[in-house]
Enzyme design. Sequence first.
Site, PDB file in Angstrom:
ATOM      1  N   ALA A  22      30.928  44.287  38.442  1.00  0.00           N
ATOM      2  CA  ALA A  22      31.286  44.696  39.790  1.00  0.00           C
ATOM      3  C   ALA A  22      31.110  43.481  40.689  1.00  0.00           C
ATOM      4  O   ALA A  22      30.065  42.856  40.671  1.00  0.00           O
ATOM      5  CB  ALA A  22      30.396  45.842  40.257  1.00  0.00           C
ATOM      6  N   CYS A  23      32.128  43.124  41.467  1.00  0.00           N
ATOM      7  CA  CYS A  23      32.190  41.789  42.036  1.00  0.00           C
ATOM      8  C   CYS A  23      32.770  41.785  43.440  1.00  0.00           C
ATOM      9  O   CYS A  23      32.939  42.817  44.064  1.00  0.00           O
ATOM     10  CB  CYS A  23      33.052  40.901  41.138  1.00  0.00           C
ATOM     11  SG  CYS A  23      32.995  41.319  39.382  1.00  0.00           S
ATOM     12  N   GLY A  24      33.098  40.573  43.932  1.00  0.00           N
ATOM     13  CA  GLY A  24      33.778  40.394  45.201  1.00  0.00           C
ATOM     14  C   GLY A  24      35.098  39.684  44.969  1.00  0.00           C
ATOM     15  O   GLY A  24      35.176  38.747  44.177  1.00  0.00           O
ATOM     16  N   SER A 226      34.266  36.290  43.086  1.00  0.00           N
ATOM     17  CA  SER A 226      32.842  36.053  42.890  1.00  0.00           C
ATOM     18  C   SER A 226      32.317  37.154  41.988  1.00  0.00           C
ATOM     19  O   SER A 226      32.392  38.334  42.342  1.00  0.00           O
ATOM     20  CB  SER A 226      32.115  36.061  44.241  1.00  0.00           C
ATOM     21  OG  SER A 226      30.717  36.009  44.075  1.00  0.00           O
ATOM     22  N   ASN A 248      37.374  44.013  40.970  1.00  0.00           N
ATOM     23  CA  ASN A 248      36.051  44.428  41.429  1.00  0.00           C
ATOM     24  C   ASN A 248      35.826  45.851  40.960  1.00  0.00           C
ATOM     25  O   ASN A 248      36.544  46.764  41.363  1.00  0.00           O
ATOM     26  CB  ASN A 248      35.957  44.351  42.965  1.00  0.00           C
ATOM     27  CG  ASN A 248      34.720  45.043  43.504  1.00  0.00           C
ATOM     28  OD1 ASN A 248      33.724  45.170  42.810  1.00  0.00           O
ATOM     29  ND2 ASN A 248      34.794  45.492  44.739  1.00  0.00           N
TER      30      ASN A 248
END
Length: 534
Positions: A22-24, A226, A248
């Site tokens: 799980a990200c940006g 990210s 994400n």
Amino acid sequence: MTDRKRPNQRVGLYDPAYEHDACGVAFIARLDGGPTHETVTRSIVALENLEHRGAEGADPNTGDGAGILLQVPDEFFRGLAGDSLPPAGAYGVGVLFLPQDEARRTELEALLTKTIEAEGQRVVLWRDVPTDKDWCGITAFYHRPYVKQVVIAASGELAADQDAFERKLYVIRKVAEIAAGPDLVVPSMSSRTIVYKGMLTPMQLRGYYPDLQDPRVKSAMALVHSRFSTNTFPSWELAHPYRLIAHNGEINTLRGNVNWMRARERQLASELFGDDLRKCLPIVRPGGSDSATLDNVLELLVLAGRSLPHAMMMLIPEAFEGRDDMPEHLKAFYAFHSCFMEPWDGPAAVAFTDGRVIGATLDRNGLRPGRWMETKDGWVIVGSEAGMLAEPEANVARKGRLAPGKLFLVDLEAGRIVPDEEVKATVATAKPYGDWYREGVVHIDDMPDKEPQGVITGPPTPLGARQRAFGWTQEDLRLTLAPMARDAAEPTGSMGNDLALAVLSDKAPPLFNYFKQLFAQVTNPPVDPIRESI
């Protein structure tokens, strides 16, 4: 892990099947479609402002991953290759992660050269990509690949047909990857886009790859990511972006999706690929994450002739059954495609691009954040949250949020944001999907009646024996069936289970007790039945 290769094998208690992330994610685009270095610098600023959405390990200078996807910077590569470089669109750039071992690296370079020539194309340039070890953590440096680029010129008819050349580059990559095994990783190989990524923090990307500071590196759009690998071992390969997407969230239907893709590979056919398609199997590269797997399938759908929005609508459809507010042609599109492609359900926010369009979408539950902004001076900014780039309020033309199942699309060639309704109407009315669905689907209710066969005769079986045969327990009767009969409502109970595992039980449990459902490894807000129905 101390293995420098791809983390795609079971080691001790580690199993790559349990990986999630799980990200940006963000992208920047110029509506005028003109490539500029400012696009690159602004996107990296946005990435750095998403640093809190990434993660580091025990070594705080080793990130879970950061990266950027750009249009191929023609001016930059023309400065490197000189007059030997064909016109833009008639050459492709392959970004390669190779082993540090020089002998093995030489073998793989020879394999790639042989594959390129066997597929009728020509190598223009091999290039060692400059990297700065001072912008890399100790752990990341230990696992680092040797980064090279190969520039490939289109030959013959492919020089004038960029779509066909993209397919040929895909075939070259797949043939080489299959032959080389895990030692060869190809983050991108395209005439339209190029990827720089690694096991870095957002603050390190620009410094680790000096190319990104070269003013000749220009693009009309940039997609950045990210990474926060929730239950994952970070790796250079699994950093985003991939070849078409940055993601994400996670794909919770992954195992079923992958199994269905593997099952239908024998039936795959394409007029555009022809016999080349057989060389590319398996479509899904073993050991990839959920995001990498989604990218594998999306790439095939697009190269086989579908537009990128069309392929995204197939893979991540919006909820359409029982909808009175959706046009019939769109419901027909989703119904038709549901017959041969299962939804890749999230929670997921996916940004996507093929170098000509760039966009983002949420899965139908909409449990991941996404904000967009259009400025008066022609920039479009989309990302996991507002505030990635500081824009004066006077310069904001309009802004909003991504909605469940909706597409946000920027057409770089047309220079405009295309509304969701227009995108989907164009795709859904291109073919008579409703007619095809009605002609091809057989409903069980329409089947002719037939006398039942093999009916068991004899005295009725006692109720208790039948309940045991079908796996009913006293708990089911007392906590589930009785409240439903008494209150006409769904019962509420604990998900806890203190029974022995079926495989260890001596009580002959029913067959389905041997199987367990896999749930997401992240916390998501509850979805009430009303929201879930739409």
